[in-house]
Design an enzyme around this catalytic site. Structure first.
Site, mmCIF file in Angstrom:
data_model
loop_
_atom_site.group_PDB
_atom_site.id
_atom_site.type_symbol
_atom_site.label_atom_id
_atom_site.label_comp_id
_atom_site.label_asym_id
_atom_site.label_seq_id
_atom_site.Cartn_x
_atom_site.Cartn_y
_atom_site.Cartn_z
ATOM 1 N N ARG A 1 50.968 39.546 69.873
ATOM 2 C CA ARG A 1 50.226 38.652 68.766
ATOM 3 C C ARG A 1 48.799 39.508 68.425
ATOM 4 N NH1 ARG A 1 51.640 32.583 70.836
ATOM 5 N NH2 ARG A 1 53.304 32.586 69.525
ATOM 6 N N LYS B 1 68.868 20.858 69.549
ATOM 7 C CA LYS B 1 68.971 19.403 68.962
ATOM 8 C C LYS B 1 69.019 19.309 67.446
ATOM 9 C CE LYS B 1 66.419 16.887 72.544
ATOM 10 N NZ LYS B 1 65.269 16.274 72.921
ATOM 11 N N GLY C 1 60.414 30.456 68.431
ATOM 12 C CA GLY C 1 60.173 31.225 69.418
ATOM 13 C C GLY C 1 61.485 31.768 70.321
ATOM 14 N N GLY D 1 56.763 26.149 65.496
ATOM 15 C CA GLY D 1 56.835 24.843 64.965
ATOM 16 C C GLY D 1 56.166 25.235 63.333
HETATM 17 P P1 AMP Z 1 65.216 24.985 70.004
HETATM 18 O O1 AMP Z 1 64.121 24.912 70.737
HETATM 19 O O2 AMP Z 1 65.742 23.692 69.555
HETATM 20 O O3 AMP Z 1 65.653 26.211 69.033
HETATM 21 O O4 AMP Z 1 66.442 25.209 71.396
HETATM 22 C C1 AMP Z 1 66.399 26.407 71.956
HETATM 23 C C2 AMP Z 1 67.209 25.999 73.478
HETATM 24 O O5 AMP Z 1 68.722 25.695 73.204
HETATM 25 C C3 AMP Z 1 67.432 27.355 74.203
HETATM 26 O O6 AMP Z 1 66.552 27.012 75.329
HETATM 27 C C4 AMP Z 1 68.838 27.132 74.474
HETATM 28 O O7 AMP Z 1 69.266 27.500 75.971
HETATM 29 C C5 AMP Z 1 69.345 25.711 74.201
HETATM 30 N N1 AMP Z 1 70.807 25.836 73.997
HETATM 31 C C6 AMP Z 1 71.337 26.813 72.759
HETATM 32 N N2 AMP Z 1 72.789 26.257 72.992
HETATM 33 C C7 AMP Z 1 72.858 25.538 73.972
HETATM 34 C C8 AMP Z 1 74.014 24.773 74.513
HETATM 35 N N3 AMP Z 1 75.318 25.117 74.077
HETATM 36 N N4 AMP Z 1 73.834 23.980 75.703
HETATM 37 C C9 AMP Z 1 72.642 23.973 75.823
HETATM 38 N N5 AMP Z 1 71.694 24.023 75.641
HETATM 39 C C10 AMP Z 1 71.491 25.239 74.580
#
Ligand code: AMP
Length: 395
Positions: free
Chosen positions: A35, A198, A351, A374
């Site tokens: 950064r 999610k 990230g 974000g």
């Molecule tokens: P996000 O912050 O929503 O982009 O989510 C990132 C996180 O999603 C990472 O820490 C990954 O470990 C988790 N993730 C991705 N695929 C899976 C999965 N199949 N099961 C559990 N966690 C997951």
């Protein structure tokens, strides 16, 4: 159009520059300086233009209290090394006090200073008028070059921009340009790949992208909710049971909008999520009650690769699996390598996706890697960012 730093004459003026120096620090040393490196173009431009440069940034989450371990002192040191020029650390636990004002006044044109962590003061995150005034009193022109915090309305971006003539720095200009071009006038085919944990976190992004993309690839734990909504077994996988209807609506909307929605065909499963778990490749139809889906499989990667072969614009946000664990990182790493070898504008935001492309060692081969998680999500949702909105428009 927002003012850029090319629109001002900075000679002998004090430029108050909001940068994102929220970098990892261990034992008093900066352990990741990306950064700082990315802010260098703006800082060097201002130095060459004869400005007195006053840098302001936050670091971590001190929540309005002084915390020695979150002082920006090590960052001033590392920035001096990177810029090859002394960065004076003008430190006060209150960020701006009379002594700081005096020291800033004494800066000479071409000199650079860094103030203490903005978030040591409660007024920063509260976008407090008084704190904004105190910050603004230090400069003649405000430059916002912190894309990572642009989705928040804080004193150091929105507050000061309302009190001083303002512009965006090179980094923010570049971020906005790539997202704007991709979203407003993408070269087609336009493919978005969304992964991560999610659906609920990215629903705004999915809805917006369904209006714009030719293909939408859903991977990561997000895909589990879609697979389950289609009646497939997902066992012990991370899934949002209250979003099954939403997943069905999204699939219907994709058909209505002629968007090719791609879900994993095969997955890597394990009995539990741990460093020692061994993954097993399964077709999505064969996942059983005891399985956890933790990555995508070879066939899924092949499907995505085929889709990407003709793509001209690609957005990636979120990993394909639990990439933090080696055994379940292959889908994410392989996807990054595929993206590095296609002839398309590839924009990576979030990230985790950034960490993944760095892990795959392909960051130099992608068009744009966003510095804001974000903030990039908000851009993908088609929303304006308050930190950028507050900057003066070109006359
Ligand atoms: P996000 O912050 O929503 O982009 O989510 C990132 C996180 O999603 C990472 O820490 C990954 O470990 C988790 N993730 C991705 N695929 C899976 C999965 N199949 N099961 C559990 N966690 C997951």
């Amino acid at each position: 159009m927002k003012n850029t730093i090319r629109d001002f004459d900075f000679k002998d003026k004090t430029a108050l520059v909001r940068v994102d120096f929220n970098v990892p620090i261990k034992d008093g040393k900066v352990t990741g300086d990306d950064r700082i490196i990315k802010a260098a173009d703006t800082i060097n431009f201002l130095v060459d233009a004869g400005a007195k440069v006053v840098l302001i940034s936050h670091l971590g989450r001190p929540k309005g209290e002084y915390k020695e371990e979150l002082s920006l002192a090590p960052v001033a040191k590392r920035a001096s090394e990177i810029l090859n020029k002394d960065v004076k650390f003008i430190a006060s636990k209150e960020v701006v006090d009379d002594k700081v004002v005096e020291e800033v006044k004494n800066l000479k044109s071409g000199e650079i200073a860094l103030l203490e962590n903005l978030r040591f003061v409660k007024g920063e995150e509260a976008n407090d008028k008084d704190f904004s005034k105190r910050l603004a009193s230090l400069g003649d022109i405000f430059v916002n070059d912190a894309f990572g915090t642009a989705h928040r309305a804080h004193a150091s971006n929105v507050g000061v921009a309302e009190l001083l003539p303002s512009c965006v720095g090179f980094l923010v200009e570049k971020e906005v340009k790539y997202f704007d071009e991709a979203l407003k006038n993408p070269e087609r085919p336009f493919v978005a790949i969304l992964g991560g944990a999610k659906v609920s976190d990215k629903i705004g992004v999915i809805e917006e992208l369904l209006k714009k993309v030719d293909s939408l690839v859903i991977v990561g734990a997000m895909a589990n909710t879609f697979l389950k909504s289609k009646g497939l077994e997902v066992g012990k996988s991370l899934v949002e049971d209250d979003k099954l209807d939403l997943a069905r609506e999204i699939m219907a909307k994709a058909i209505e909008n002629h968007v090719n929605l791609i879900l994993p065909q095969d997955v890597i499963v394990a009995p539990e999520l741990s460093e020692d778990s061994k993954g097993e490749l399964k077709e999505v139809e064969d996942v059983d009650l005891e399985d956890m889906i933790l990555d995508i499989g070879k066939e899924s990667l092949e499907d995505i690769k085929n889709e990407l072969e003709s793509a001209k614009t690609v957005i990636l946000n979120g990993p394909c699996g639990v990439f933090e664990i080696e055994e379940f990182s292959h889908g994410t790493i392989e996807l990054a390598k595929i993206l590095a070898n296609i002839d398309a504008t590839v924009i990576v935001g979030g990230g985790d996706s950034v960490a993944a492309v760095e892990k795959a060692g392909v960051e130099d081969k992608l068009t744009h890697i966003s510095t804001g998680g974000g903030a990039s999500l908000k851009m993908l949702e088609g929303k304006t960012l308050p930190g950028i909105e507050a900057v003066s428009d070109k006359e």
